[in-house]
Design an enzyme around this catalytic site. Sequence first.
Site, PDB file in Angstrom:
ATOM      1  CB  THR A  16      -5.385   8.583  13.417  1.00 32.41           C
ATOM      2  OG1 THR A  16      -4.523   7.594  12.876  1.00 32.41           O
ATOM      3  CG2 THR A  16      -6.832   8.137  13.280  1.00 32.41           C
TER       4      THR A  16
ATOM      5  CG  ASN B 168      12.672   5.178   1.782  1.00 35.40           C
ATOM      6  OD1 ASN B 168      12.072   4.353   2.472  1.00 35.40           O
ATOM      7  ND2 ASN B 168      12.077   5.890   0.841  1.00 35.40           N
ATOM      8  NE  ARG B 169       9.869   0.533  -2.035  1.00 40.21           N
ATOM      9  CZ  ARG B 169       8.635   0.071  -2.017  1.00 40.21           C
ATOM     10  NH1 ARG B 169       8.409  -1.224  -2.187  1.00 40.21           N
ATOM     11  NH2 ARG B 169       7.613   0.876  -1.793  1.00 40.21           N
TER      12      ARG B 169
ATOM     13  CB  ALA C 167       5.826   6.343  10.547  1.00 40.89           C
TER      14      ALA C 167
ATOM     15  CE  LYS D  72      -1.218  10.688  12.786  1.00 44.75           C
ATOM     16  NZ  LYS D  72      -0.036   9.932  13.202  1.00 44.75           N
TER      17      LYS D  72
ATOM     18  CG  ASP E  44       2.654  10.552  15.814  1.00 37.50           C
ATOM     19  OD1 ASP E  44       2.050   9.866  16.658  1.00 37.50           O
ATOM     20  OD2 ASP E  44       2.104  11.005  14.793  1.00 37.50           O
TER      21      ASP E  44
ATOM     22  CB  SER F  91      -6.736   6.972  20.911  1.00 32.40           C
ATOM     23  OG  SER F  91      -5.504   6.961  20.227  1.00 32.40           O
TER      24      SER F  91
ATOM     25  N   GLY G  43      13.399   3.828   6.270  1.00 31.00           N
ATOM     26  CA  GLY G  43      12.121   4.325   5.786  1.00 31.00           C
ATOM     27  C   GLY G  43      12.121   5.840   5.729  1.00 31.00           C
TER      28      GLY G  43
HETATM   29  P1  ATR Z   1       3.739   5.483   7.029  1.00 31.60           P
HETATM   30  O1  ATR Z   1       2.824   6.658   7.159  1.00 31.60           O
HETATM   31  O2  ATR Z   1       3.323   4.292   7.830  1.00 31.60           O
HETATM   32  O3  ATR Z   1       5.168   5.835   7.248  1.00 31.60           O
HETATM   33  P2  ATR Z   1       4.205   5.567   4.198  1.00 31.60           P
HETATM   34  O4  ATR Z   1       4.304   7.044   4.259  1.00 31.60           O
HETATM   35  O5  ATR Z   1       3.432   4.940   3.071  1.00 31.60           O
HETATM   36  O6  ATR Z   1       3.576   4.973   5.520  1.00 31.60           O
HETATM   37  O7  ATR Z   1       5.708   4.970   4.208  1.00 31.60           O
HETATM   38  C1  ATR Z   1       5.963   3.616   4.061  1.00 31.60           C
HETATM   39  C2  ATR Z   1       7.465   3.382   4.154  1.00 31.60           C
HETATM   40  O8  ATR Z   1       7.701   1.958   4.021  1.00 31.60           O
HETATM   41  C3  ATR Z   1       8.275   4.049   3.052  1.00 31.60           C
HETATM   42  O9  ATR Z   1       9.570   4.337   3.528  1.00 31.60           O
HETATM   43  C4  ATR Z   1       8.325   2.928   2.003  1.00 31.60           C
HETATM   44  O10 ATR Z   1       9.398   3.025   1.089  1.00 31.60           O
HETATM   45  P3  ATR Z   1       9.240   3.891  -0.282  1.00 31.60           P
HETATM   46  O11 ATR Z   1       9.409   5.333   0.126  1.00 31.60           O
HETATM   47  O12 ATR Z   1      10.301   3.404  -1.157  1.00 31.60           O
HETATM   48  O13 ATR Z   1       7.835   3.600  -0.789  1.00 31.60           O
HETATM   49  C5  ATR Z   1       8.531   1.728   2.885  1.00 31.60           C
HETATM   50  N1  ATR Z   1       8.148   0.478   2.227  1.00 31.60           N
HETATM   51  C6  ATR Z   1       6.883   0.028   1.987  1.00 31.60           C
HETATM   52  N2  ATR Z   1       6.915  -1.171   1.363  1.00 31.60           N
HETATM   53  C7  ATR Z   1       8.238  -1.476   1.187  1.00 31.60           C
HETATM   54  C8  ATR Z   1       8.934  -2.586   0.605  1.00 31.60           C
HETATM   55  N3  ATR Z   1       8.276  -3.621   0.066  1.00 31.60           N
HETATM   56  N4  ATR Z   1      10.285  -2.559   0.612  1.00 31.60           N
HETATM   57  C9  ATR Z   1      10.967  -1.527   1.158  1.00 31.60           C
HETATM   58  N5  ATR Z   1      10.364  -0.447   1.739  1.00 31.60           N
HETATM   59  C10 ATR Z   1       9.017  -0.420   1.750  1.00 31.60           C
END
Ligand code: ATR
Length: 278
Positions: free
Chosen positions: A66, A154-155, A135, A70, A106, A23, A131
């Site tokens: 950041t 999402n996972r 973000a 946030k 964002d 930034s 996800g």
């Molecule tokens: P950010 O602020 O960058 O979004 P975050 O809030 O920690 O970071 O989110 C990370 C995202 O990546 C989440 O959707 C996470 O899935 P979970 O909600 O199941 O944790 C996803 N993510 C991280 N590692 C992963 C992996 N190995 N496989 C699948 N999804 C993953």
Amino acid sequence: MININSQTKLYCIFGHPVIHSLSPLMHNFAFQKLNLNNLYLAFDVVDIKKATEAMKTLGIRGASVTVPHKIELLKYLDEIDPLVHKIGACNTIINRDGKLIGYNTDWYGAITPLKQIYTENLDQKKAVLLGAGGAARAVAFGLAQEKIPFVILNRTLDKAKQLAKESGAVNYGELKDFKKYQDFEIIINTTSLGLENHDEDKTPIEPKLILNKHLVFDIVYKPKMTKFLREAKKNGAKIIYGYKMLLYQAELQFKLFTGLDFTTNEVEKILVKSLFEN
Ligand code: ATR
């Protein structure tokens, strides 16, 4: 170089850490391009409450915010924009005559590159959001704002469900459910998979499921060409690099700071150079 003097207006970023933030580079470049007597600094701060107090005390005009501040920041603002309220996170503070007003840019960073590809009828496309973390929240509310129907995969299913409910997504599921939504044209990766020195060799969904009618946006910006983007391109899909989100969130932030245009094309060049050519 500007002449720093008693009239210089100060802007900054608050984060912890901030050492890698781009930034300062982007905003100072645009300040200089436009000949403004403005300066943008990076402050590594742990206590965001005190940082907001310092903004008022010192008359800092605007700030980017950041990780990790946030969300906690919301408690210390005098007013917040409705989208900040929905997203639950603030990345921009404007100091308006001693009142701190919070915005989120964002979501705009994510939506603008899509608008550049689909210059009309973006709301007739459908999107798959991969996800459900921090973000993803900004992207989800951006999609909702633009009336683009979307699903969240999402996972962790519960997190997809929760965000889908809050943001008005048409459905939610696990990453492995992607096949059900293969006819959706836009795919946005907000998971950390693909990130340099972390999960660089991983993709959020099987690359063979990406077709040439897809547009794939990976918000992971390092490396520039993630494995997911590389494979998508191989399959004939259009791609959007993650750094675009970084660039366009700063574009709106600059508009909020100054009311002026960001000289975005030129900022893009120095951003790309600094990120990928050093
Ligand atoms: P950010 O602020 O960058 O979004 P975050 O809030 O920690 O970071 O989110 C990370 C995202 O990546 C989440 O959707 C996470 O899935 P979970 O909600 O199941 O944790 C996803 N993510 C991280 N590692 C992963 C992996 N190995 N496989 C699948 N999804 C993953």
